[in-house]
Design an enzyme around this catalytic site. Structure first.
Site, PDB file in Angstrom:
ATOM      1  N   GLN A   1      32.772  39.269  83.956  1.00 17.93           N
ATOM      2  CA  GLN A   1      32.734  37.817  83.691  1.00 17.93           C
ATOM      3  C   GLN A   1      34.007  37.216  84.272  1.00 17.93           C
ATOM      4  O   GLN A   1      34.942  36.861  83.561  1.00 17.93           O
ATOM      5  CB  GLN A   1      32.627  37.579  82.194  1.00 17.93           C
ATOM      6  CG  GLN A   1      31.319  38.119  81.638  1.00 17.93           C
ATOM      7  CD  GLN A   1      31.026  37.600  80.265  1.00 17.93           C
ATOM      8  OE1 GLN A   1      31.141  36.390  80.007  1.00 17.93           O
ATOM      9  NE2 GLN A   1      30.661  38.490  79.363  1.00 17.93           N
TER      10      GLN A   1
ATOM     11  N   ASP B   1      23.317  48.052  96.225  1.00 23.35           N
ATOM     12  CA  ASP B   1      23.586  46.673  96.654  1.00 23.35           C
ATOM     13  C   ASP B   1      24.843  46.666  97.532  1.00 23.35           C
ATOM     14  O   ASP B   1      25.538  47.675  97.653  1.00 23.35           O
ATOM     15  CB  ASP B   1      23.738  45.711  95.462  1.00 23.35           C
ATOM     16  CG  ASP B   1      24.819  46.153  94.484  1.00 23.35           C
ATOM     17  OD1 ASP B   1      25.821  46.744  94.930  1.00 23.35           O
ATOM     18  OD2 ASP B   1      24.667  45.914  93.277  1.00 23.35           O
TER      19      ASP B   1
ATOM     20  N   LYS C   1      20.103  43.419  97.545  1.00 24.15           N
ATOM     21  CA  LYS C   1      19.292  42.992  96.401  1.00 24.15           C
ATOM     22  C   LYS C   1      19.689  41.587  95.951  1.00 24.15           C
ATOM     23  O   LYS C   1      20.753  41.088  96.326  1.00 24.15           O
ATOM     24  CB  LYS C   1      19.435  43.977  95.251  1.00 24.15           C
ATOM     25  CG  LYS C   1      20.761  43.855  94.509  1.00 24.15           C
ATOM     26  CD  LYS C   1      20.821  44.647  93.229  1.00 24.15           C
ATOM     27  CE  LYS C   1      22.093  44.254  92.460  1.00 24.15           C
ATOM     28  NZ  LYS C   1      22.404  45.042  91.303  1.00 24.15           N
TER      29      LYS C   1
ATOM     30  N   SER D   1      24.362  49.860  83.719  1.00 22.29           N
ATOM     31  CA  SER D   1      24.261  49.174  82.435  1.00 22.29           C
ATOM     32  C   SER D   1      22.840  49.345  81.898  1.00 22.29           C
ATOM     33  O   SER D   1      22.538  50.300  81.189  1.00 22.29           O
ATOM     34  CB  SER D   1      24.636  47.706  82.630  1.00 22.29           C
ATOM     35  OG  SER D   1      24.474  47.003  81.443  1.00 22.29           O
ATOM     36  N   THR D   2      21.915  48.500  82.315  1.00 23.22           N
ATOM     37  CA  THR D   2      20.520  48.642  81.846  1.00 23.22           C
ATOM     38  C   THR D   2      19.754  49.683  82.652  1.00 23.22           C
ATOM     39  O   THR D   2      18.641  50.043  82.303  1.00 23.22           O
ATOM     40  CB  THR D   2      19.769  47.311  81.989  1.00 23.22           C
ATOM     41  OG1 THR D   2      19.657  46.985  83.392  1.00 23.22           O
ATOM     42  CG2 THR D   2      20.472  46.186  81.268  1.00 23.22           C
ATOM     43  N   GLY D   3      20.318  50.097  83.774  1.00 23.07           N
ATOM     44  CA  GLY D   3      19.659  51.077  84.635  1.00 23.07           C
ATOM     45  C   GLY D   3      18.677  50.456  85.626  1.00 23.07           C
ATOM     46  O   GLY D   3      18.102  51.156  86.467  1.00 23.07           O
TER      47      GLY D   3
HETATM   48  C1  R5P Z   1      26.565  44.865  89.785  1.00 25.54           C
HETATM   49  O1  R5P Z   1      26.979  44.238  90.723  1.00 25.54           O
HETATM   50  C2  R5P Z   1      27.092  46.201  89.430  1.00 25.54           C
HETATM   51  O2  R5P Z   1      27.766  46.801  90.493  1.00 25.54           O
HETATM   52  C3  R5P Z   1      25.965  47.126  88.978  1.00 25.54           C
HETATM   53  O3  R5P Z   1      25.069  47.316  90.039  1.00 25.54           O
HETATM   54  C4  R5P Z   1      25.222  46.515  87.815  1.00 25.54           C
HETATM   55  O4  R5P Z   1      26.118  46.081  86.830  1.00 25.54           O
HETATM   56  C5  R5P Z   1      24.278  47.529  87.217  1.00 25.54           C
HETATM   57  O5  R5P Z   1      23.596  46.910  86.171  1.00 25.54           O
HETATM   58  P1  R5P Z   1      22.207  47.424  85.690  1.00 25.54           P
HETATM   59  O6  R5P Z   1      22.330  48.890  85.394  1.00 25.54           O
HETATM   60  O7  R5P Z   1      21.933  46.608  84.455  1.00 25.54           O
HETATM   61  O8  R5P Z   1      21.198  47.141  86.749  1.00 25.54           O
END
Ligand code: R5P
Length: 293
Positions: free
Chosen positions: A94, A166, A189, A221-223
């Site tokens: 953030q 990404d 992405k 995080s959420t995968g």
């Molecule tokens: C985002 O830019 C980060 O580098 C990670 O790709 C992202 O935080 C992963 O989040 P999630 O596991 O929720 O897709």
């Protein structure tokens, strides 16, 4: 010098103290029925340099407040200096005002909070971006563990290909590919800020057929990001897909989600303890950084 392993019990404090030739104590903690923490830290010599080790996940807010409380206490005890080793720094994502939102730039507030508690040096690992940390009034050291992570998993792959899910993970992918001596590419992405849905805009069409694809990122995080990259790799002929990320937050069903998408192996570091993954120990790397700071 004294290393204090904080309430998050990272396991990094002890090896850190050994490398630094410092004393070591663990913070004690009792949780009151209403959830508040009572923290105890043994008395120590006056005027010492203190290194507080506290990762801030799981339970970001609780771990951050406990870090603040421990630093505040060190300041009250008039130690010579306070270094906070925060392997996973919550709120680092953030870091700006997002388009169309009146959100708080939380990382600035977190840094200010640590500074006000007397933290003069901050050592953290692979924050989402380095630039926002410049707001910290003291010294900042950023540990980049991707080469250690890649070295730790290298022996598990015969014919690897590194895929960044990404553009932001491209530097990681490049470094990991150097260590694994293989090719790499990235997916473009886009994430819808309102729904959270991720869509692939552009992706490598060649190179991953019959490969052991390793998707690398700073955090999971959420995968969702890894799951999407895994589905993409498998639909383009990858023999199998593994995931390697520095911080394994693994929120809710992230592990199952990634498994359902075909991720067969998961690797991370011990900035956050996730028991279902193979974790590469980066204590030594952190210790070197603290010593330099
Ligand atoms: C985002 O830019 C980060 O580098 C990670 O790709 C992202 O935080 C992963 O989040 P999630 O596991 O929720 O897709």
């Amino acid at each position: 010098m004294l290393v204090v392993e904080g309430t998050s019990k990272t396991g990094i404090g002890k090896p850190l103290a050994a490398v630094l030739g410092a004393g070591f104590v663990e913070a004690g903690q009792r949780i009151f029925p209403d959830g508040e923490s009572e923290i105890t830290i043994e008395d120590h010599e006056e005027g010492e340099d203190v290194v507080l080790v506290q990762t801030t996940y799981p339970f970001q807010d609780k771990r951050l407040l406990e870090l603040y409380l421990m630093a505040h206490e060190m300041k009250r005890r008039r130690v010579k200096s306070i270094t906070a080793v925060v392997p996973y720094l919550a709120y680092a994502r953030q870091d700006r005002h997002f388009e169309g939102k009146n959100n708080i730039v939380s990382i600035s507030a977190v840094l200010e909070m640590l500074g006000s508690a007397g933290v003069g040096k901050l050592v953290t690992v692979a924050p989402h971006k380095k630039e926002p940390l410049a707001a910290f009034k003291g010294k900042v050291a950023v540990v980049d563990p991707i080469r250690d992570l890649a070295s730790g998993i290298k022996g598990d792959f015969k014919d690897p290909f590194i895929l960044a899910p990404d553009k932001g993970a491209l530097d990681f992918a490049k470094a990991a590919a150097e260590v694994l001596e293989c090719d790499y590419a990235h997916i473009d992405k886009q994430r819808d800020r309102h729904t959270g849905d991720i869509s692939i805009v552009n992706a490598p069409k060649e190179g991953i057929d019959s490969k052991d694809v390793v998707v690398v990122d700073d955090m999971i995080s959420t995968g969702g990001t890894i799951a999407q990259a895994a589905r993409f790799a498998l639909s383009h002929g990858a023999r199998n897909v593994a995931a390697a990320a520095v911080h394994l937050l693994m929120v809710d069903d992230a592990h199952e989600k990634m498994g359902a998408a075909g991720v067969s192996r998961l690797y991370g570091t011990n900035t956050v303890n996730f028991e279902k993954a193979k974790l590469v120990d980066i204590s030594e790397l952190i210790a070197q950084s603290v010593r330099r700071t």
